[in-house]
Design a protein around this motif. Structure first.
Motif, PDB file in Angstrom:
ATOM      1  N   VAL A  87       0.845  -1.195   0.000  1.00 48.77           N
ATOM      2  CA  VAL A  87       0.000   0.000   0.000  1.00 48.77           C
ATOM      3  C   VAL A  87       0.878   1.242   0.000  1.00 48.77           C
ATOM      4  CG1 VAL A  87      -1.998   1.119   1.036  1.00 48.77           C
ATOM      5  CG2 VAL A  87      -1.575  -1.298   1.464  1.00 48.77           C
ATOM      6  N   ALA A  92       2.129   3.686  -3.521  1.00 49.83           N
ATOM      7  CA  ALA A  92       2.880   3.414  -4.760  1.00 49.83           C
ATOM      8  C   ALA A  92       3.857   4.543  -5.057  1.00 49.83           C
ATOM      9  CB  ALA A  92       1.898   3.226  -5.919  1.00 49.83           C
ATOM     10  N   MET A 138       9.068   4.260  -2.480  1.00 51.88           N
ATOM     11  CA  MET A 138       9.361   2.975  -1.843  1.00 51.88           C
ATOM     12  C   MET A 138       8.408   1.876  -2.274  1.00 51.88           C
ATOM     13  SD  MET A 138      12.034   3.584  -0.267  1.00 51.88           S
ATOM     14  CE  MET A 138      12.260   2.067   0.663  1.00 51.88           C
ATOM     15  N   GLY A 139       7.125   2.219  -2.372  1.00 56.72           N
ATOM     16  CA  GLY A 139       6.140   1.204  -2.742  1.00 56.72           C
ATOM     17  C   GLY A 139       6.454   0.617  -4.111  1.00 56.72           C
ATOM     18  N   VAL A 183      -1.526  -0.778  -4.160  1.00 61.28           N
ATOM     19  CA  VAL A 183      -2.675   0.095  -3.900  1.00 61.28           C
ATOM     20  C   VAL A 183      -2.183   1.513  -3.638  1.00 61.28           C
ATOM     21  CG1 VAL A 183      -4.650   0.488  -2.355  1.00 61.28           C
ATOM     22  CG2 VAL A 183      -3.821  -1.842  -2.731  1.00 61.28           C
ATOM     23  N   ASP A 184      -2.876   2.488  -4.190  1.00 65.05           N
ATOM     24  CA  ASP A 184      -2.579   3.878  -3.842  1.00 65.05           C
ATOM     25  C   ASP A 184      -3.866   4.680  -3.974  1.00 65.05           C
ATOM     26  OD1 ASP A 184       0.357   5.566  -3.728  1.00 65.05           O
ATOM     27  OD2 ASP A 184      -1.472   6.757  -4.033  1.00 65.05           O
ATOM     28  N   SER A 185      -4.003   5.701  -3.144  1.00 61.76           N
ATOM     29  CA  SER A 185      -5.205   6.535  -3.226  1.00 61.76           C
ATOM     30  C   SER A 185      -5.147   7.454  -4.444  1.00 61.76           C
ATOM     31  CB  SER A 185      -5.357   7.341  -1.932  1.00 61.76           C
ATOM     32  OG  SER A 185      -4.132   7.920  -1.589  1.00 61.76           O
ATOM     33  N   ALA A 233      -0.236   7.645  -9.278  1.00 61.84           N
ATOM     34  CA  ALA A 233       0.923   7.022  -8.617  1.00 61.84           C
ATOM     35  C   ALA A 233       1.049   5.557  -9.029  1.00 61.84           C
ATOM     36  CB  ALA A 233       0.792   7.144  -7.097  1.00 61.84           C
ATOM     37  N   THR A 285       2.515   7.552   2.951  1.00 58.63           N
ATOM     38  CA  THR A 285       3.109   8.762   3.504  1.00 58.63           C
ATOM     39  C   THR A 285       3.420   8.595   5.005  1.00 58.63           C
ATOM     40  OG1 THR A 285       1.529   9.773   2.006  1.00 58.63           O
ATOM     41  CG2 THR A 285       2.728  11.262   3.461  1.00 58.63           C
ATOM     42  N   LYS A 329      -1.299   5.788   8.399  1.00 55.63           N
ATOM     43  CA  LYS A 329      -0.840   4.393   8.458  1.00 55.63           C
ATOM     44  C   LYS A 329      -1.811   3.534   9.280  1.00 55.63           C
ATOM     45  CE  LYS A 329       4.056   5.406   7.682  1.00 55.63           C
ATOM     46  NZ  LYS A 329       4.271   4.716   6.419  1.00 55.63           N
ATOM     47  N   ASN A 371       6.663  -0.066   6.609  1.00 55.56           N
ATOM     48  CA  ASN A 371       7.981   0.380   6.124  1.00 55.56           C
ATOM     49  C   ASN A 371       8.343   1.740   6.723  1.00 55.56           C
ATOM     50  OD1 ASN A 371      10.300   0.373   4.393  1.00 55.56           O
ATOM     51  ND2 ASN A 371       9.226   1.662   2.943  1.00 55.56           N
ATOM     52  N   HIS A 388      11.686  -2.476   7.229  1.00 55.67           N
ATOM     53  CA  HIS A 388      12.197  -1.189   6.747  1.00 55.67           C
ATOM     54  C   HIS A 388      13.169  -1.429   5.600  1.00 55.67           C
ATOM     55  CE1 HIS A 388      14.686   2.638   7.425  1.00 55.67           C
ATOM     56  NE2 HIS A 388      13.552   2.986   6.870  1.00 55.67           N
ATOM     57  N   ASN A 443      16.160   2.599  -0.163  1.00 56.70           N
ATOM     58  CA  ASN A 443      15.984   3.132  -1.511  1.00 56.70           C
ATOM     59  C   ASN A 443      17.333   3.258  -2.231  1.00 56.70           C
ATOM     60  OD1 ASN A 443      14.671   4.526  -3.651  1.00 56.70           O
ATOM     61  ND2 ASN A 443      15.361   6.461  -2.790  1.00 56.70           N
ATOM     62  N   THR A 472      16.321  10.570  -1.189  1.00 57.39           N
ATOM     63  CA  THR A 472      15.288  10.194  -0.224  1.00 57.39           C
ATOM     64  C   THR A 472      14.088  11.124  -0.312  1.00 57.39           C
ATOM     65  OG1 THR A 472      17.022   9.459   1.278  1.00 57.39           O
ATOM     66  CG2 THR A 472      14.863   9.819   2.248  1.00 57.39           C
ATOM     67  N   THR A 512      10.428  13.854   3.323  1.00 61.21           N
ATOM     68  CA  THR A 512      10.496  12.661   4.177  1.00 61.21           C
ATOM     69  C   THR A 512      11.556  12.865   5.254  1.00 61.21           C
ATOM     70  OG1 THR A 512       9.842  11.273   2.314  1.00 61.21           O
ATOM     71  CG2 THR A 512      10.906  10.153   4.140  1.00 61.21           C
ATOM     72  N   LYS A 539      12.849  13.805  -6.926  1.00 62.04           N
ATOM     73  CA  LYS A 539      11.476  13.590  -7.395  1.00 62.04           C
ATOM     74  C   LYS A 539      10.816  14.902  -7.816  1.00 62.04           C
ATOM     75  CE  LYS A 539       9.603  13.431  -2.656  1.00 62.04           C
ATOM     76  NZ  LYS A 539       8.963  12.596  -1.622  1.00 62.04           N
TER      77      LYS A 539
HETATM   78  P1  NAD Z   1       6.070   8.872  -1.308  1.00 62.62           P
HETATM   79  O1  NAD Z   1       5.517  10.199  -0.943  1.00 62.62           O
HETATM   80  O2  NAD Z   1       6.938   8.739  -2.517  1.00 62.62           O
HETATM   81  O3  NAD Z   1       4.834   7.839  -1.497  1.00 62.62           O
HETATM   82  C1  NAD Z   1       3.772   7.725  -0.586  1.00 62.62           C
HETATM   83  C2  NAD Z   1       2.555   7.236  -1.361  1.00 62.62           C
HETATM   84  O4  NAD Z   1       1.500   6.922  -0.430  1.00 62.62           O
HETATM   85  C3  NAD Z   1       1.980   8.295  -2.325  1.00 62.62           C
HETATM   86  O5  NAD Z   1       1.925   7.769  -3.642  1.00 62.62           O
HETATM   87  C4  NAD Z   1       0.574   8.575  -1.763  1.00 62.62           C
HETATM   88  O6  NAD Z   1      -0.398   8.841  -2.777  1.00 62.62           O
HETATM   89  C5  NAD Z   1       0.272   7.255  -1.049  1.00 62.62           C
HETATM   90  N1  NAD Z   1      -0.760   7.355  -0.039  1.00 62.62           N
HETATM   91  C6  NAD Z   1      -0.913   8.313   0.916  1.00 62.62           C
HETATM   92  N2  NAD Z   1      -1.997   8.024   1.683  1.00 62.62           N
HETATM   93  C7  NAD Z   1      -2.514   6.863   1.211  1.00 62.62           C
HETATM   94  C8  NAD Z   1      -3.630   6.048   1.593  1.00 62.62           C
HETATM   95  N3  NAD Z   1      -4.408   6.375   2.623  1.00 62.62           N
HETATM   96  N4  NAD Z   1      -3.871   4.931   0.879  1.00 62.62           N
HETATM   97  C9  NAD Z   1      -3.094   4.593  -0.173  1.00 62.62           C
HETATM   98  N5  NAD Z   1      -2.031   5.329  -0.585  1.00 62.62           N
HETATM   99  C10 NAD Z   1      -1.747   6.435   0.111  1.00 62.62           C
HETATM  100  O7  NAD Z   1       6.804   8.320   0.002  1.00 62.62           O
HETATM  101  P2  NAD Z   1       8.007   7.254   0.122  1.00 62.62           P
HETATM  102  O8  NAD Z   1       9.303   7.961   0.057  1.00 62.62           O
HETATM  103  O9  NAD Z   1       7.748   6.102  -0.794  1.00 62.62           O
HETATM  104  O10 NAD Z   1       7.835   6.798   1.638  1.00 62.62           O
HETATM  105  C11 NAD Z   1       6.799   5.936   2.029  1.00 62.62           C
HETATM  106  C12 NAD Z   1       7.107   5.340   3.392  1.00 62.62           C
HETATM  107  O11 NAD Z   1       8.360   4.648   3.344  1.00 62.62           O
HETATM  108  C13 NAD Z   1       7.228   6.345   4.528  1.00 62.62           C
HETATM  109  O12 NAD Z   1       6.718   5.778   5.702  1.00 62.62           O
HETATM  110  C14 NAD Z   1       8.727   6.555   4.647  1.00 62.62           C
HETATM  111  O13 NAD Z   1       9.112   6.960   5.934  1.00 62.62           O
HETATM  112  C15 NAD Z   1       9.217   5.144   4.364  1.00 62.62           C
HETATM  113  N6  NAD Z   1      10.597   5.030   3.849  1.00 62.62           N
HETATM  114  C16 NAD Z   1      11.065   5.927   2.937  1.00 62.62           C
HETATM  115  C17 NAD Z   1      12.367   5.791   2.441  1.00 62.62           C
HETATM  116  C18 NAD Z   1      12.914   6.728   1.392  1.00 62.62           C
HETATM  117  O14 NAD Z   1      14.115   6.647   1.111  1.00 62.62           O
HETATM  118  N7  NAD Z   1      12.098   7.589   0.801  1.00 62.62           N
HETATM  119  C19 NAD Z   1      13.173   4.716   2.888  1.00 62.62           C
HETATM  120  C20 NAD Z   1      12.635   3.790   3.801  1.00 62.62           C
HETATM  121  C21 NAD Z   1      11.342   3.966   4.269  1.00 62.62           C
END
Ligand code: NAD
Length: 301
Positions: free
Chosen positions: A11, A13, A16-17, A34-36, A40, A94, A100, A120, A143, A146, A238, A242, A276
Protein backbone atom coordinates in the motif's frame (compact mmCIF):
# COMPACT_ATOMS: atom_id res chain seq x y z
CA UNK A 1 10.12 -22.06 3.45
CA UNK A 2 6.83 -21.90 5.31
CA UNK A 3 5.26 -19.11 3.25
CA UNK A 4 2.41 -20.92 1.54
CA UNK A 5 -0.05 -18.15 0.69
CA UNK A 6 1.61 -16.16 -2.02
CA UNK A 7 -0.49 -12.98 -2.00
CA UNK A 8 1.15 -9.76 -0.89
CA UNK A 9 -0.43 -6.30 -0.81
CA UNK A 10 1.76 -3.22 -0.99
CA UNK A 11 0.00 0.00 0.00
CA UNK A 12 1.51 3.26 -1.22
CA UNK A 13 2.88 3.41 -4.76
CA UNK A 14 5.44 6.14 -4.18
CA UNK A 15 9.20 5.92 -4.25
CA UNK A 16 9.36 2.97 -1.84
CA UNK A 17 6.14 1.20 -2.74
CA UNK A 18 7.30 0.97 -6.35
CA UNK A 19 10.55 -0.71 -5.34
CA UNK A 20 8.90 -3.01 -2.80
CA UNK A 21 6.23 -4.09 -5.29
CA UNK A 22 8.97 -4.86 -7.82
CA UNK A 23 10.87 -6.90 -5.20
CA UNK A 24 7.87 -9.09 -4.36
CA UNK A 25 6.56 -9.50 -7.91
CA UNK A 26 9.96 -10.40 -9.30
CA UNK A 27 10.51 -12.89 -6.45
CA UNK A 28 7.44 -14.93 -7.32
CA UNK A 29 4.76 -13.31 -5.15
CA UNK A 30 1.31 -12.39 -6.45
CA UNK A 31 1.51 -8.69 -5.70
CA UNK A 32 -1.23 -6.10 -5.56
CA UNK A 33 -0.25 -2.44 -5.38
CA UNK A 34 -2.67 0.09 -3.90
CA UNK A 35 -2.58 3.88 -3.84
CA UNK A 36 -5.21 6.54 -3.23
CA UNK A 37 -3.80 8.38 -6.23
CA UNK A 38 -4.30 6.57 -9.57
CA UNK A 39 -1.47 8.53 -11.20
CA UNK A 40 0.92 7.02 -8.62
CA UNK A 41 0.03 3.42 -9.48
CA UNK A 42 0.31 4.14 -13.22
CA UNK A 43 3.75 5.62 -12.67
CA UNK A 44 4.76 2.71 -10.44
CA UNK A 45 3.77 0.07 -13.01
CA UNK A 46 5.83 1.86 -15.64
CA UNK A 47 8.78 2.14 -13.24
CA UNK A 48 8.64 -1.57 -12.32
CA UNK A 49 8.51 -2.50 -16.03
CA UNK A 50 11.55 -0.30 -16.63
CA UNK A 51 13.57 -1.92 -13.81
CA UNK A 52 12.78 -5.37 -15.24
CA UNK A 53 13.47 -4.33 -18.86
CA UNK A 54 16.76 -2.73 -17.83
CA UNK A 55 17.61 -5.98 -16.05
CA UNK A 56 17.03 -7.90 -19.28
CA UNK A 57 19.11 -5.43 -21.28
CA UNK A 58 21.97 -5.76 -18.80
CA UNK A 59 21.74 -9.56 -18.87
CA UNK A 60 20.78 -9.77 -15.18
CA UNK A 61 17.21 -10.98 -15.72
CA UNK A 62 15.85 -13.54 -18.21
CA UNK A 63 13.28 -12.02 -20.58
CA UNK A 64 10.76 -14.65 -19.53
CA UNK A 65 11.28 -13.91 -15.83
CA UNK A 66 10.83 -10.19 -16.47
CA UNK A 67 7.51 -10.80 -18.23
CA UNK A 68 6.40 -13.15 -15.44
CA UNK A 69 7.31 -10.49 -12.86
CA UNK A 70 5.24 -7.88 -14.69
CA UNK A 71 2.31 -10.28 -14.92
CA UNK A 72 2.38 -10.99 -11.17
CA UNK A 73 1.95 -7.29 -10.35
CA UNK A 74 -1.51 -5.73 -10.52
CA UNK A 75 -2.98 -2.52 -9.13
CA UNK A 76 -6.20 -2.01 -7.22
CA UNK A 77 -7.73 1.27 -6.07
CA UNK A 78 -9.81 -0.20 -3.25
CA UNK A 79 -7.68 -1.33 -0.31
CA UNK A 80 -10.36 -3.59 1.18
CA UNK A 81 -10.66 -5.45 -2.14
CA UNK A 82 -6.88 -5.70 -2.56
CA UNK A 83 -6.40 -7.10 0.97
CA UNK A 84 -8.90 -9.94 0.49
CA UNK A 85 -7.12 -13.24 1.27
CA UNK A 86 -3.63 -11.72 1.46
CA UNK A 87 -1.01 -13.24 3.77
CA UNK A 88 1.20 -10.14 3.98
CA UNK A 89 0.54 -6.43 3.82
CA UNK A 90 3.39 -3.97 3.51
CA UNK A 91 2.23 -0.44 4.14
CA UNK A 92 4.50 2.21 2.73
CA UNK A 93 2.18 5.22 2.53
CA UNK A 94 3.11 8.76 3.50
CA UNK A 95 5.00 9.01 6.83
CA UNK A 96 1.96 9.93 8.93
CA UNK A 97 0.76 7.89 11.90
CA UNK A 98 -2.97 8.51 11.42
CA UNK A 99 -2.81 7.57 7.73
CA UNK A 100 -0.84 4.39 8.46
CA UNK A 101 -3.23 3.34 11.22
CA UNK A 102 -6.17 3.91 8.91
CA UNK A 103 -4.55 1.73 6.22
CA UNK A 104 -3.76 -1.23 8.48
CA UNK A 105 -7.14 -1.13 10.26
CA UNK A 106 -8.97 -1.19 6.91
CA UNK A 107 -6.87 -4.02 5.48
CA UNK A 108 -6.43 -6.35 8.48
CA UNK A 109 -9.99 -7.77 8.70
CA UNK A 110 -9.91 -8.70 5.01
CA UNK A 111 -6.67 -10.68 5.13
CA UNK A 112 -6.25 -14.37 6.03
CA UNK A 113 -6.40 -15.03 9.80
CA UNK A 114 -3.09 -14.22 11.45
CA UNK A 115 -1.77 -12.47 8.32
CA UNK A 116 1.46 -10.58 8.79
CA UNK A 117 1.23 -6.80 8.70
CA UNK A 118 4.43 -4.94 7.99
CA UNK A 119 5.15 -1.24 8.04
CA UNK A 120 7.98 0.38 6.12
CA UNK A 121 7.95 3.43 8.38
CA UNK A 122 11.29 5.15 8.70
CA UNK A 123 10.73 6.53 12.17
CA UNK A 124 7.20 6.10 13.47
CA UNK A 125 6.32 3.63 16.22
CA UNK A 126 5.49 0.08 15.13
CA UNK A 127 3.91 -0.38 18.57
CA UNK A 128 1.58 2.55 17.96
CA UNK A 129 0.69 1.47 14.40
CA UNK A 130 -0.08 -2.02 15.80
CA UNK A 131 -2.76 -0.61 18.11
CA UNK A 132 -4.96 -0.12 15.04
CA UNK A 133 -5.42 -3.89 14.49
CA UNK A 134 -6.61 -6.86 16.46
CA UNK A 135 -3.68 -9.18 17.31
CA UNK A 136 -1.02 -6.47 17.40
CA UNK A 137 1.56 -9.27 17.80
CA UNK A 138 1.42 -9.78 14.02
CA UNK A 139 2.54 -6.25 13.23
CA UNK A 140 6.23 -5.86 12.48
CA UNK A 141 8.47 -3.29 10.87
CA UNK A 142 10.05 -4.18 7.52
CA UNK A 143 12.20 -1.19 6.75
CA UNK A 144 13.49 -1.26 3.18
CA UNK A 145 16.08 1.00 1.60
CA UNK A 146 15.98 3.13 -1.51
CA UNK A 147 16.47 2.10 -4.29
CA UNK A 148 14.94 -1.18 -3.14
CA UNK A 149 16.14 -3.21 -6.14
CA UNK A 150 19.76 -2.32 -5.33
CA UNK A 151 19.82 -2.16 -1.53
CA UNK A 152 20.22 -5.46 0.31
CA UNK A 153 19.27 -4.49 3.87
CA UNK A 154 15.89 -4.84 5.56
CA UNK A 155 15.62 -3.72 9.19
CA UNK A 156 13.04 -5.90 10.93
CA UNK A 157 11.51 -3.96 13.77
CA UNK A 158 10.09 -5.53 16.87
CA UNK A 159 7.38 -3.42 18.51
CA UNK A 160 6.35 -3.98 22.11
CA UNK A 161 3.69 -6.51 21.11
CA UNK A 162 5.44 -8.11 18.09
CA UNK A 163 5.74 -11.89 18.46
CA UNK A 164 8.86 -13.93 17.76
CA UNK A 165 6.84 -15.73 15.12
CA UNK A 166 6.05 -12.47 13.31
CA UNK A 167 9.74 -11.53 13.29
CA UNK A 168 10.63 -15.00 11.97
CA UNK A 169 8.03 -14.74 9.20
CA UNK A 170 9.19 -11.27 8.23
CA UNK A 171 12.70 -12.69 8.01
CA UNK A 172 11.46 -15.46 5.71
CA UNK A 173 9.90 -12.89 3.43
CA UNK A 174 13.05 -10.80 3.29
CA UNK A 175 15.12 -13.96 2.64
CA UNK A 176 12.74 -14.78 -0.22
CA UNK A 177 13.47 -11.34 -1.71
CA UNK A 178 17.21 -12.03 -1.48
CA UNK A 179 17.68 -9.37 1.21
CA UNK A 180 19.79 -9.42 4.37
CA UNK A 181 17.79 -8.64 7.49
CA UNK A 182 18.72 -7.41 10.93
CA UNK A 183 16.43 -7.24 13.96
CA UNK A 184 16.05 -3.97 15.83
CA UNK A 185 14.03 -3.34 18.96
CA UNK A 186 11.79 -0.38 18.32
CA UNK A 187 13.63 2.85 18.98
CA UNK A 188 13.19 6.20 17.27
CA UNK A 189 14.95 6.10 13.89
CA UNK A 190 16.05 2.46 14.36
CA UNK A 191 19.75 2.11 13.55
CA UNK A 192 20.05 3.46 10.03
CA UNK A 193 17.54 6.33 9.91
CA UNK A 194 18.84 7.74 13.17
CA UNK A 195 22.41 7.72 11.93
CA UNK A 196 21.52 8.93 8.46
CA UNK A 197 19.25 11.74 9.74
CA UNK A 198 22.06 13.00 11.95
CA UNK A 199 24.54 12.94 9.07
CA UNK A 200 22.19 14.61 6.56
CA UNK A 201 21.14 17.29 9.04
CA UNK A 202 24.75 18.06 9.94
CA UNK A 203 25.66 18.29 6.24
CA UNK A 204 22.85 20.82 5.79
CA UNK A 205 24.06 22.87 8.78
CA UNK A 206 27.51 22.92 7.17
CA UNK A 207 26.03 24.02 3.84
CA UNK A 208 23.97 26.71 5.54
CA UNK A 209 27.00 27.99 7.42
CA UNK A 210 29.04 28.09 4.21
CA UNK A 211 31.65 25.69 5.59
CA UNK A 212 32.00 24.08 2.14
CA UNK A 213 30.06 23.75 -1.10
CA UNK A 214 27.43 21.04 -1.46
CA UNK A 215 29.64 19.23 -3.96
CA UNK A 216 32.63 19.33 -1.59
CA UNK A 217 30.63 18.12 1.43
CA UNK A 218 29.43 15.14 -0.61
CA UNK A 219 32.92 14.51 -2.00
CA UNK A 220 34.32 14.55 1.55
CA UNK A 221 32.09 11.69 2.64
CA UNK A 222 32.53 9.71 -0.58
CA UNK A 223 36.31 10.02 -0.78
CA UNK A 224 37.18 10.38 2.90
CA UNK A 225 34.92 7.68 4.31
CA UNK A 226 34.17 5.54 1.24
CA UNK A 227 30.44 6.27 1.48
CA UNK A 228 28.90 5.34 -1.89
CA UNK A 229 26.99 8.62 -1.87
CA UNK A 230 27.33 11.95 -0.07
CA UNK A 231 24.71 12.97 2.57
CA UNK A 232 23.28 15.77 0.41
CA UNK A 233 22.99 13.55 -2.67
CA UNK A 234 21.33 10.95 -0.45
CA UNK A 235 18.87 13.52 0.93
CA UNK A 236 17.95 14.48 -2.64
CA UNK A 237 17.31 10.81 -3.39
CA UNK A 238 15.29 10.19 -0.22
CA UNK A 239 13.28 13.42 -0.49
CA UNK A 240 13.73 16.34 1.94
CA UNK A 241 10.06 16.24 2.91
CA UNK A 242 10.50 12.66 4.18
CA UNK A 243 13.79 13.68 5.79
CA UNK A 244 12.13 16.62 7.56
CA UNK A 245 9.32 14.48 9.03
CA UNK A 246 11.91 12.01 10.30
CA UNK A 247 14.00 14.78 11.85
CA UNK A 248 10.97 16.37 13.51
CA UNK A 249 10.07 13.02 15.02
CA UNK A 250 13.62 12.36 16.24
CA UNK A 251 13.79 15.88 17.63
CA UNK A 252 10.60 15.30 19.60
CA UNK A 253 11.72 11.90 20.92
CA UNK A 254 15.51 12.07 21.22
CA UNK A 255 16.04 15.76 21.81
CA UNK A 256 17.91 18.82 20.71
CA UNK A 257 20.66 17.10 18.74
CA UNK A 258 18.05 16.29 16.05
CA UNK A 259 16.64 19.84 15.63
CA UNK A 260 16.04 20.16 11.84
CA UNK A 261 18.38 22.57 10.11
CA UNK A 262 16.39 25.68 9.00
CA UNK A 263 17.68 25.22 5.45
CA UNK A 264 15.77 21.92 5.17
CA UNK A 265 12.57 23.62 6.33
CA UNK A 266 13.13 26.40 3.80
CA UNK A 267 13.79 23.93 0.96
CA UNK A 268 10.67 21.90 1.70
CA UNK A 269 8.57 25.08 1.91
CA UNK A 270 9.82 26.10 -1.52
CA UNK A 271 9.16 22.68 -3.10
CA UNK A 272 12.83 21.73 -3.48
CA UNK A 273 12.12 18.21 -2.29
CA UNK A 274 14.92 16.44 -4.13
CA UNK A 275 15.19 14.35 -7.29
CA UNK A 276 11.48 13.59 -7.40
CA UNK A 277 10.75 17.35 -7.70
CA UNK A 278 13.57 18.05 -10.18
CA UNK A 279 15.44 20.10 -7.56
CA UNK A 280 16.73 19.63 -4.04
CA UNK A 281 20.22 20.55 -2.95
CA UNK A 282 21.08 19.97 -6.62
CA UNK A 283 19.04 20.55 -9.77
CA UNK A 284 18.17 17.75 -12.21
CA UNK A 285 17.41 17.85 -15.94
CA UNK A 286 14.29 16.33 -17.48
CA UNK A 287 16.06 12.94 -17.71
CA UNK A 288 16.73 13.04 -13.99
CA UNK A 289 20.46 13.67 -14.48
CA UNK A 290 22.13 16.01 -12.00
CA UNK A 291 23.11 19.34 -13.54
CA UNK A 292 26.84 19.91 -12.89
CA UNK A 293 27.62 22.82 -10.59
CA UNK A 294 23.96 23.14 -9.51
CA UNK A 295 24.52 22.69 -5.74
CA UNK A 296 22.89 25.33 -3.53
CA UNK A 297 25.37 28.11 -2.79
CA UNK A 298 25.82 29.52 0.70
CA UNK A 299 25.60 33.03 -0.76
CA UNK A 300 22.03 32.44 -1.92
CA UNK A 301 20.80 30.75 1.24
P1 NAD B 1 6.07 8.87 -1.31
O1 NAD B 1 5.52 10.20 -0.94
O2 NAD B 1 6.94 8.74 -2.52
O3 NAD B 1 4.83 7.84 -1.50
C1 NAD B 1 3.77 7.72 -0.59
C2 NAD B 1 2.56 7.24 -1.36
O4 NAD B 1 1.50 6.92 -0.43
C3 NAD B 1 1.98 8.30 -2.33
O5 NAD B 1 1.93 7.77 -3.64
C4 NAD B 1 0.57 8.58 -1.76
O6 NAD B 1 -0.40 8.84 -2.78
C5 NAD B 1 0.27 7.25 -1.05
N1 NAD B 1 -0.76 7.36 -0.04
C6 NAD B 1 -0.91 8.31 0.92
N2 NAD B 1 -2.00 8.02 1.68
C7 NAD B 1 -2.51 6.86 1.21
C8 NAD B 1 -3.63 6.05 1.59
N3 NAD B 1 -4.41 6.37 2.62
N4 NAD B 1 -3.87 4.93 0.88
C9 NAD B 1 -3.09 4.59 -0.17
N5 NAD B 1 -2.03 5.33 -0.59
C10 NAD B 1 -1.75 6.44 0.11
O7 NAD B 1 6.80 8.32 0.00
P2 NAD B 1 8.01 7.25 0.12
O8 NAD B 1 9.30 7.96 0.06
O9 NAD B 1 7.75 6.10 -0.79
O10 NAD B 1 7.83 6.80 1.64
C11 NAD B 1 6.80 5.94 2.03
C12 NAD B 1 7.11 5.34 3.39
O11 NAD B 1 8.36 4.65 3.34
C13 NAD B 1 7.23 6.35 4.53
O12 NAD B 1 6.72 5.78 5.70
C14 NAD B 1 8.73 6.55 4.65
O13 NAD B 1 9.11 6.96 5.93
C15 NAD B 1 9.22 5.14 4.36
N6 NAD B 1 10.60 5.03 3.85
C16 NAD B 1 11.07 5.93 2.94
C17 NAD B 1 12.37 5.79 2.44
C18 NAD B 1 12.91 6.73 1.39
O14 NAD B 1 14.11 6.65 1.11
N7 NAD B 1 12.10 7.59 0.80
C19 NAD B 1 13.17 4.72 2.89
C20 NAD B 1 12.64 3.79 3.80
C21 NAD B 1 11.34 3.97 4.27
Amino acid sequence: MSITNNKVVVVGAGLMGTGIAHAFASSGFTTVLVDSNAAATDKALAAVAKILDDGVRLGKVEAEAAEAGKARLTVEADLAVAAEGAALLVETVTENLAVKKQVVSTAAPKMVPGALIATNTSALSVTEIATAVEQPERVVGMHFFNPVHKMKLVELVRGLATSDEAVARAREYSDALGKTSIVVNEAPGLTTSRMSAMLGNEAMWMLQEGVATAEDIDTALRMGFNHPMGPLELGDLTGWDTRLSVLRYLHSTLGEKFRPCPLIIKMVASGRLGRKAGAGVYRYDEKGQRIPGSGLKASVL
